[in-house]
Design a protein around this motif. Structure first.
Motif, PDB file in Angstrom:
ATOM      1  N   SER B 373       0.840  -1.193   0.000  1.00 35.30           N
ATOM      2  CA  SER B 373       0.000   0.000   0.000  1.00 35.30           C
ATOM      3  C   SER B 373       0.875   1.243   0.000  1.00 35.30           C
ATOM      4  O   SER B 373       2.043   1.209   0.386  1.00 35.30           O
ATOM      5  N   ILE B 378      -4.491   0.508  -0.371  1.00 36.87           N
ATOM      6  CA  ILE B 378      -4.047  -0.833  -0.732  1.00 36.87           C
ATOM      7  C   ILE B 378      -4.090  -0.992  -2.247  1.00 36.87           C
ATOM      8  O   ILE B 378      -5.073  -0.621  -2.896  1.00 36.87           O
ATOM      9  N   GLY B 380      -4.856  -3.277  -4.730  1.00 37.56           N
ATOM     10  CA  GLY B 380      -5.596  -4.534  -4.768  1.00 37.56           C
ATOM     11  C   GLY B 380      -4.995  -5.563  -5.704  1.00 37.56           C
ATOM     12  O   GLY B 380      -4.963  -6.752  -5.391  1.00 37.56           O
ATOM     13  N   ASN B 381      -4.492  -5.120  -6.850  1.00 37.10           N
ATOM     14  CA  ASN B 381      -3.920  -6.049  -7.817  1.00 37.10           C
ATOM     15  C   ASN B 381      -2.640  -6.677  -7.293  1.00 37.10           C
ATOM     16  O   ASN B 381      -2.429  -7.872  -7.397  1.00 37.10           O
ATOM     17  N   GLU B 382      -1.804  -5.803  -6.706  1.00 36.40           N
ATOM     18  CA  GLU B 382      -0.559  -6.313  -6.160  1.00 36.40           C
ATOM     19  C   GLU B 382      -0.845  -7.301  -5.038  1.00 36.40           C
ATOM     20  O   GLU B 382      -0.161  -8.311  -4.883  1.00 36.40           O
ATOM     21  N   GLU B 383      -1.895  -7.012  -4.262  1.00 37.35           N
ATOM     22  CA  GLU B 383      -2.246  -7.879  -3.148  1.00 37.35           C
ATOM     23  C   GLU B 383      -2.581  -9.291  -3.648  1.00 37.35           C
ATOM     24  O   GLU B 383      -2.102 -10.293  -3.116  1.00 37.35           O
ATOM     25  N   ILE B 384      -3.391  -9.339  -4.711  1.00 36.58           N
ATOM     26  CA  ILE B 384      -3.753 -10.643  -5.265  1.00 36.58           C
ATOM     27  C   ILE B 384      -2.516 -11.358  -5.788  1.00 36.58           C
ATOM     28  O   ILE B 384      -2.332 -12.556  -5.583  1.00 36.58           O
ATOM     29  N   GLU B 385      -1.641 -10.590  -6.415  1.00 33.34           N
ATOM     30  CA  GLU B 385      -0.426 -11.181  -6.967  1.00 33.34           C
ATOM     31  C   GLU B 385       0.439 -11.791  -5.856  1.00 33.34           C
ATOM     32  O   GLU B 385       0.906 -12.924  -5.971  1.00 33.34           O
TER      33      GLU B 385
END
Lengths: 393, 513
Positions: B373, B378, B380-385
């Protein structure tokens, strides 16, 4: 997956979140039928927005409080207090309208800090702190107002909750500006949905089928444009609706896209785990109540504007409407679960029911009985769903 | 003596993703002490929970026959009505209630709808006499030690007219004297005709007391042996429990140990509510690329030591110094500890590690949100990755990171917790019972992950009550007894016996030495 199977899957698997939307549509249809279509008349829709905006504003703060596993019983009293302070500043001392609004917000923030201090740093359960606050701030309201009502506000102040934007772009009895705003909202919604779908696809996450996706957007577009159309040939776009839309959007983003929002869910979902994950629990709890106080201030300003004055008994039982909206909207009593959109629809369910019953001339007593039963059934449904989900495991 | 009191036939029990019991048969003779042995996660406790109705009829397959009658318990209440009483590993006593109140909890002695306290206390006194506990029935349970609490549990069972008493690792938390006392009591109960099923890891104890022993491995009954048979030795039980070469239970690793990374000196922690120390003057250190074990019995202060180091999450009046690469670090909050490069994987992942109602994605990033973040927003895309990356590298067996963590098996949940901490890029990992409640296959995977961490130069501390586990994966082992560090051994010199000796040194004994 075929569209039908997809739809079925969506409903059964997400009954908990989709149930509320189905219920809302059913209630709107029911009351439209019961009131011979009066419910959806342009003037009535406008009234509905004006009449229930402050409950929705309060529910925005309340849903965050509830997700974190707390409760706030004091918001009705705080609405009264903030409105009263604003009235004293503007009506009794003749300050300009915006000073009154700022005073209401400032008092809301102070109240939030007070609650936040006791809940977060002293560790008293929010139920007790805000129960005390409910009495405390009601008492302070009576003090501030010397037990009498204050009115009227100057015209500008009344505009906050009673004003409309109409005729900005002309139109022949149908306000073009309202329709344009409606259209912009639809396009923005479709675009953001498309982007999030594209992102999920890019990361190979499951998404709903194209047919369902388009159907969802078309449904939203129809509802929004129909709503805008009805407003446009009544009095135009209510200012309070703009305030509300901005707030809903903000809090939707705060709960889903920010670190703060994530921490709120973590605290409500599993407090010890959140603590051991490095979440600054005290700080987050403090800010949750600051936020609730600020929104109570906003609701106080809107309510005093709409009622064109401050009364010692203002805002009575608002806390219950706001709490009910959250729980009807699928929030969990044990925390960790809940959505801004759910709380808003929950609030609208309450609003449509109240408004519909008022139109039908149902006595106050019956209205309260029915609202109480609806709350009970909604939470029972939620618990039933949870148990069903547990049995599947 | 030889009639069969209990028969369990073809018991099969599933948890999501794991088959815990596979077609288990168990026969217990009336009036015997029947031991059940098996590694952690073999399914012993699950079998006993099936028997006692914790898992109701219908949630498992198979039949339970008590005195040749089929039983369909839907709750513990039902099984207790038939005289089957289970005493769990974690004692279920209410500390704020008195001994008598605890004994009759849910089963109160009443006359005319009101509790008759005189009668209750008198009956409690008789029961305490029977279990050989000389305490006043009005004493609060919280004021008594674990050994005495164990006896109260037995007194409670006796008050329910128990015929078949199940004890789940009753001596795990007890010292030698208390254990001996408990075993004597069981012999006494046997002579009174009460049948006992005892789950235990302590093979010496089993050899000593059991009439027959059933060995369970990976959810299957290996065999039931008669302990009167001269061939029934500890070795035979171990062979049955392990069932394969000990060497292959743990992945191979050649340690490359570097400089010291983390060190704690004179660490003292007080109990949060009681005026006593839980950890006293403990010191230990761990080097880069090293796996250090901390061995201790239940109640030795293992978890308390770890949690108090990790941002003072436990206890009060904590004193002592922690050093990171030679320099003192203040670890006053969890946040500070994480920033300093510490990670703590709790022994109780459901309570302290995971948000079970959320998905894998949010759990994985919960401690390292700052890494995905910017200014509170946050990505969101990086989080999923990130979450997808851990799902693949950790082999978390589920198709998507949107899966709710509560639906995963224990092993997969533990991998989520490990992912969460790896995402904070720690230098020092403290793993508290990292394989508790996980099946054998997943354990191997967890060990492999731990080895990879050490090979990557991290300093790893493993806290465990399973000595074979510590011997199998650690380079060096500290022992903790009654809150004190009592020894330190290179794993190559350590044996279970030697460790157990160090783990049971009492304060007074040590003072005499």
């Amino acid at each position: 997956m075929s569209a039908v199977a997809d739809l079925k899957d969506l409903f059964t698997r997400n009954l908990r979140t989709s149930g509320i939307y189905i219920a809302f549509v059913a209630i709107v249809l029911l009351f439209t039928w019961l009131t011979d279509g009066m419910l959806l008349q342009p003037t009535n829709l406008t009234n509905l927005v004006l009449q229930f905006s402050y409950v929705l504003i309060l529910a925005l703060g309340m849903i965050i409080v509830i997700i974190a596993g707390h409760i706030d019983l004091s918001v009705g009293s705080v609405v009264a207090l903030t409105g009263a302070v604003s009235a004293v500043v503007v009506i009794r001392h003749g300050a300009p309208w915006w000073v009154g609004i700022l005073a209401a917000l400032a008092v809301g923030l102070l109240v939030g800090a007070w609650h936040g201090f006791w809940v977060a740093y002293v560790g008293i359960p929010a139920f007790i702190v805000t129960l005390a606050g409910m009495l405390l701030f009601r008492g302070l309201t009576l003090r501030v107002l010397n037990n009498v009502s204050l009115s009227p506000f100057p015209r500008e102040y009344q505009q906050v909750a009673g004003g409309f934007i109409n005729g900005l772009l002309g139109g022949n009895g149908y306000d073009v500006f309202t329709l344009v705003i409606g259209a912009v909202a639809v396009v923005a919604f479709a675009y953001s949905q498309w982007r999030s779908r594209a992102a999920r696809l890019a990361y190979k996450q499951p998404v709903e089928s194209m047919g369902l996706f388009v159907a969802k957007i078309v449904a939203v577009a129809i509802v929004v444009m129909a709503f805008a159309w009805q407003l446009a040939h009544s009095r135009g776009l209510p200012i309070v609706l703009i305030i509300l839309a901005v707030l809903i959007l903000t809090y939707q983003v705060v709960t889903t896209r920010t670190v703060f929002g994530r921490h709120v869910y973590a605290i409500g979902g599993n407090l010890p785990a959140a603590q051991l994950s490095g979440v600054k629990v005290k700080k987050v709890n403090f800010w949750i109540f600051i936020n609730m106080g600020l929104l109570s201030g906003v609701a106080g300003a809107v309510f005093s504007s709409r009622s064109n004055g401050a009364q010692p008994g203002a805002g009575n039982m608002f806390e219950l409407d706001a709490i009910a909206a959250c729980f009807i909207g699928g929030a969990s009593t044990t925390g960790g679960v809940g959505r801004v959109t759910g709380a808003m629809v929950g609030g609208l369910v309450m609003a449509v029911m109240s408004n519909g019953m008022q139109l039908m001339g149902v006595p106050q007593s019956t209205q309260q009985i029915i609202k109480g039963l609806v709350l009970l059934v909604a939470v029972a449904f939620d618990i039933y769903n949870k148990r069903r989900a547990g049995a599947v495991r | 003596m030889s009639s069969t009191i209990l028969e369990m036939q073809g018991i099969t029990k599933n948890f999501p993703g794991v088959k815990v019991l596979k077609d288990v048969n168990l026969a217990v003779r009336s009036g015997e002490i029947h031991a059940i042995c098996g590694e952690n996660g073999a399914g012993k406790s699950t079998l006993m929970k099936v028997l006692s109705g914790v898992y109701p009829h219908g949630s498992y397959e198979g039949k339970i026959l008590l005195d040749d009658r089929e039983m369909r318990f839907s709750s513990i209440k039902d099984s207790e009505a038939e005289g089957v009483v289970i005493i769990h590993q974690e004692l279920a006593l209410v500390p704020h209630l008195s001994v008598a109140e605890n004994i009759f909890l849910g089963n109160e002695v009443t006359s005319g709808g009101l509790i008759d306290w005189h009668k209750a206390n008198a009956q409690a006194a008789t029961l305490l006499e029977r279990v050989g506990l000389h305490e006043n029935p009005v004493t609060l349970v919280g004021h008594l030690g674990v050994g005495k609490q164990q006896l109260i549990e037995i007194a409670k069972a006796l008050s329910k007219d128990v015929r078949l008493l199940i004890l789940d690792e009753p001596t795990a938390a007890l010292n030698d004297t208390d254990s001996e006392h408990l075993l004597d009591l069981l012999r006494q109960l046997r002579s009174q005709g009460i049948t006992c099923i005892i789950i235990s890891h302590k093979l010496g104890e089993i050899e000593n007391i059991a009439d027959s022993t059933t060995i369970i491995r990976d959810g299957i009954v290996v065999e039931t042996i008669d302990m009167a048979d001269p061939g029934s030795t500890q070795d035979r039980i171990i062979r049955g429990m392990v069932g394969r070469d000990l060497e292959h239970r743990f992945p191979e690793r050649t340690p490359k140990i570097g400089a010291e990374v983390f060190r704690v000196e004179n660490w003292t922690v007080h109990h949060p509510t009681q005026p006593r120390t839980v950890v006293e003057n403990a010191s230990f250190g761990v080097n880069a690329g090293e796996i250090v074990g901390i061995a201790g019995l239940m109640g030795a202060g293992r978890t308390e030591l770890a949690m108090s180091i990790f941002g003072r999450s436990y206890g009060r009046d904590i004193s002592g110094t922690a050093y990171l690469r030679g320099a003192p670090v203040p670890l006053r909050t969890v946040d500070e500890a994480i920033a300093a490069g510490l990670a703590y994987v709790s022994e109780d992942r459901k309570r302290y590690g995971l948000n079970l109602i959320q998905d894998i994605r949010t759990n994985v990033t919960a401690s390292g949100l700052g890494r995905i973040s910017k200014r509170g927003w946050i990505n969101g895309n990086e989080e999923i990755e990130v979450a997808e990356g851990y799902r693949r590298s950790m082999n978390i067996k589920t198709p998507t990171v949107m899966q709710i963590v509560g639906n995963l098996s224990g092993g997969n949940q533990q991998k989520v917790v490990l992912s969460k901490w790896l995402h904070t890029a720690p230098e020092v990992l403290i793993l508290d019972e990292p394989t508790r409640g996980i099946d054998v296959g997943a354990k191997y995977e967890i060990y492999t992950i731990i080895n990879q961490l050490a090979d990557a130069g991290k300093a790893v501390v493993v806290i465990s009550s399973e000595l074979p586990e510590l011997l199998g994966i650690c380079d060096r082992i500290y022992t903790l007894a009654y809150g004190r560090m009592t020894g330190q051994l290179p794993a190559s010199d350590a044996t279970q016996e030697r460790l157990m000796e160090l783990m049971t040194i009492e304060k007074t004994k040590e003072a005499v030495r």
